[in-house]
Structures are given as C-alpha cells and as structure tokens.
Design a protein around this motif. Structure first.
Motif, PDB file in Angstrom:
ATOM      1  N   ARG A  58      39.577  21.832  45.732  1.00 46.06           N
ATOM      2  CA  ARG A  58      39.758  23.118  45.071  1.00 46.06           C
ATOM      3  C   ARG A  58      38.707  24.089  45.606  1.00 46.06           C
ATOM      4  N   GLU A  59      39.122  25.309  45.909  1.00 48.24           N
ATOM      5  CA  GLU A  59      38.196  26.277  46.488  1.00 48.24           C
ATOM      6  C   GLU A  59      38.230  27.600  45.735  1.00 48.24           C
ATOM      7  N   PHE A  60      37.106  28.268  45.772  1.00 44.91           N
ATOM      8  CA  PHE A  60      36.947  29.554  45.133  1.00 44.91           C
ATOM      9  C   PHE A  60      37.769  30.619  45.852  1.00 44.91           C
ATOM     10  N   VAL A  61      38.376  31.516  45.073  1.00 44.35           N
ATOM     11  CA  VAL A  61      39.119  32.636  45.626  1.00 44.35           C
ATOM     12  C   VAL A  61      38.477  33.967  45.232  1.00 44.35           C
ATOM     13  N   ALA A  62      38.304  34.183  43.928  1.00 44.23           N
ATOM     14  CA  ALA A  62      37.761  35.457  43.455  1.00 44.23           C
ATOM     15  C   ALA A  62      37.200  35.286  42.056  1.00 44.23           C
ATOM     16  N   ALA A  63      36.195  36.108  41.724  1.00 50.58           N
ATOM     17  CA  ALA A  63      35.590  36.080  40.397  1.00 50.58           C
ATOM     18  C   ALA A  63      35.349  37.500  39.919  1.00 50.58           C
ATOM     19  N   ILE A  64      35.331  37.641  38.601  1.00 50.33           N
ATOM     20  CA  ILE A  64      35.074  38.953  37.995  1.00 50.33           C
ATOM     21  C   ILE A  64      34.218  38.766  36.760  1.00 50.33           C
ATOM     22  N   GLY A  65      33.237  39.639  36.585  1.00 56.89           N
ATOM     23  CA  GLY A  65      32.353  39.542  35.445  1.00 56.89           C
ATOM     24  C   GLY A  65      33.024  39.939  34.145  1.00 56.89           C
ATOM     25  N   ARG A  66      32.305  39.689  33.060  1.00 62.56           N
ATOM     26  CA  ARG A  66      32.860  39.922  31.726  1.00 62.56           C
ATOM     27  C   ARG A  66      33.411  41.327  31.551  1.00 62.56           C
ATOM     28  N   LEU A  67      32.653  42.299  32.040  1.00 66.50           N
ATOM     29  CA  LEU A  67      33.055  43.700  31.875  1.00 66.50           C
ATOM     30  C   LEU A  67      33.562  44.311  33.173  1.00 66.50           C
ATOM     31  N   ALA A  68      33.891  43.448  34.119  1.00 69.31           N
ATOM     32  CA  ALA A  68      34.446  43.859  35.410  1.00 69.31           C
ATOM     33  C   ALA A  68      33.461  44.635  36.274  1.00 69.31           C
ATOM     34  N   ALA A  69      32.192  44.568  35.952  1.00 65.79           N
ATOM     35  CA  ALA A  69      31.200  45.278  36.761  1.00 65.79           C
ATOM     36  C   ALA A  69      30.911  44.554  38.073  1.00 65.79           C
ATOM     37  N   SER A  70      31.167  43.259  38.097  1.00 60.89           N
ATOM     38  CA  SER A  70      30.915  42.459  39.290  1.00 60.89           C
ATOM     39  C   SER A  70      32.189  41.752  39.732  1.00 60.89           C
ATOM     40  N   THR A  71      32.404  41.725  41.032  1.00 68.44           N
ATOM     41  CA  THR A  71      33.483  40.934  41.601  1.00 68.44           C
ATOM     42  C   THR A  71      32.984  40.263  42.866  1.00 68.44           C
ATOM     43  N   ASP A  72      33.559  39.119  43.163  1.00 66.72           N
ATOM     44  CA  ASP A  72      33.240  38.390  44.387  1.00 66.72           C
ATOM     45  C   ASP A  72      34.523  37.799  44.952  1.00 66.72           C
ATOM     46  N   TYR A  73      34.549  37.670  46.264  1.00 64.90           N
ATOM     47  CA  TYR A  73      35.724  37.143  46.937  1.00 64.90           C
ATOM     48  C   TYR A  73      35.324  36.145  48.014  1.00 64.90           C
ATOM     49  N   ALA A  74      36.182  35.163  48.204  1.00 64.84           N
ATOM     50  CA  ALA A  74      36.013  34.284  49.353  1.00 64.84           C
ATOM     51  C   ALA A  74      36.255  35.104  50.622  1.00 64.84           C
ATOM     52  N   ASP A  75      35.560  34.741  51.677  1.00 67.30           N
ATOM     53  CA  ASP A  75      35.717  35.475  52.938  1.00 67.30           C
ATOM     54  C   ASP A  75      37.171  35.487  53.400  1.00 67.30           C
ATOM     55  N   SER A  76      37.864  34.397  53.142  1.00 68.57           N
ATOM     56  CA  SER A  76      39.235  34.258  53.630  1.00 68.57           C
ATOM     57  C   SER A  76      40.221  35.209  52.970  1.00 68.57           C
ATOM     58  N   VAL A  77      39.863  35.770  51.809  1.00 67.33           N
ATOM     59  CA  VAL A  77      40.788  36.667  51.099  1.00 67.33           C
ATOM     60  C   VAL A  77      40.232  38.070  50.945  1.00 67.33           C
ATOM     61  N   ASN A  78      38.982  38.267  51.294  1.00 70.12           N
ATOM     62  CA  ASN A  78      38.343  39.562  51.115  1.00 70.12           C
ATOM     63  C   ASN A  78      39.109  40.642  51.891  1.00 70.12           C
ATOM     64  N   GLY A  79      39.431  41.718  51.181  1.00 77.70           N
ATOM     65  CA  GLY A  79      40.194  42.795  51.795  1.00 77.70           C
ATOM     66  C   GLY A  79      41.689  42.668  51.609  1.00 77.70           C
ATOM     67  N   ARG A  80      42.142  41.489  51.182  1.00 72.99           N
ATOM     68  CA  ARG A  80      43.576  41.279  50.956  1.00 72.99           C
ATOM     69  C   ARG A  80      43.894  41.046  49.472  1.00 72.99           C
ATOM     70  N   PHE A  81      42.983  40.424  48.762  1.00 70.92           N
ATOM     71  CA  PHE A  81      43.178  40.102  47.344  1.00 70.92           C
ATOM     72  C   PHE A  81      42.279  40.981  46.488  1.00 70.92           C
ATOM     73  N   THR A  82      42.747  41.282  45.290  1.00 72.15           N
ATOM     74  CA  THR A  82      41.963  42.054  44.331  1.00 72.15           C
ATOM     75  C   THR A  82      42.054  41.404  42.963  1.00 72.15           C
ATOM     76  N   ILE A  83      40.896  41.113  42.387  1.00 70.07           N
ATOM     77  CA  ILE A  83      40.858  40.559  41.040  1.00 70.07           C
ATOM     78  C   ILE A  83      40.559  41.686  40.064  1.00 70.07           C
ATOM     79  N   SER A  84      41.195  41.645  38.910  1.00 65.65           N
ATOM     80  CA  SER A  84      40.959  42.644  37.873  1.00 65.65           C
ATOM     81  C   SER A  84      41.188  41.993  36.519  1.00 65.65           C
ATOM     82  N   ARG A  85      40.790  42.679  35.469  1.00 68.40           N
ATOM     83  CA  ARG A  85      40.985  42.140  34.124  1.00 68.40           C
ATOM     84  C   ARG A  85      41.230  43.282  33.151  1.00 68.40           C
ATOM     85  N   ASP A  86      41.936  42.952  32.087  1.00 73.12           N
ATOM     86  CA  ASP A  86      42.176  43.885  30.995  1.00 73.12           C
ATOM     87  C   ASP A  86      41.754  43.156  29.724  1.00 73.12           C
TER      88      ASP A  86
END
Length: 120
Positions: free
Chosen positions: A43-71
């Motif tokens: 299992r590998e990391f893809v993307a993460a988002i902080g509690r209030l969406a102030a922080s996001t991180d992406y795996a290099d392999s998906v950066n620029g193609r995937f977007t994580i968001s939350r409501d």
C-alpha cells in the motif's frame, strides 16, 4: 466509519473523482489521506490533507495530476484524478488520522477501498 466510492474503469488520459464519506460528528478533527494498493505491491501513499485543508501533500507520481480536497460540512474528502495512467490502476483507500503525515502507520481508520482501473 469511512465509505469510499467513485472508482471505475477509465481510459488512459481520462479522469475520475473519488469520494470518501465519514460518519460521525468529529470529521474535522481528523487529517485525511488517500492510499492505493496495486496487486502484488505494498500500500502506498497518494495524497493527504490537513484537518482544515491548510496543508496538502502528494506522492511524486501523482503530483500535478491529482487533487485532494475536503468538505467538513459534508464529512467528505475527495480525490480528483486527471490524466490517468495505467500505472494508477489500484484499489484506492481513504484513511483518517489524528496526526498529519504520509505514512501508513499514522492512519488508524480505513475505508473499504474502491477499484480504479485505467486501460491503455
């Protein structure tokens, strides 16, 4: 409880949006992430988002193609996946953690997974 949805079969270059709905009233307390696991691989990391969406991180392999968001009002986290490649084929899992990060061990709550298949 986490319920992932939105997976499916798509051609290379296409897009999908995954959703992960959380039950309960404490969704905004948790950092959220997406991981994926392809057959025979860890299992590998893809993307993460902080509690209030102030922080996001992406795996290099998906950066620029995937977007994580939350409501937080809808207790839902999303993963918009564009320019999909056959290498993106995997079961995608959403996960929740009280500590922010990209490591699997940080995440104590997991959804059931949704299959994404990208054909060439």
């Amino acid at each position: 409880q986490l319920q992932a949805s939105g997976g499916g079969l798509v051609q290379a270059g296409g897009s999908l949006r995954l959703s992960c709905a959380a039950s309960g009233r404490t969704f905004s307390r948790y950092h959220m992430a997406w991981f994926r696991q392809a057959p025979g691989k860890e299992r590998e990391f893809v993307a993460a988002i902080g509690r209030l969406a102030a922080s996001t991180d992406y795996a290099d392999s998906v950066n620029g193609r995937f977007t994580i968001s939350r409501d937080n009002a809808k207790n839902t986290v999303y993963l918009q996946m564009n320019s999909l490649k056959p290498d993106d084929t995997a079961v995608y899992y959403c996960a929740a953690a009280l500590s922010y990060g990209t490591e699997v061990f940080l995440y104590g709550y997991w959804g059931q997974g949704t299959q994404v298949t990208v054909s060439s």
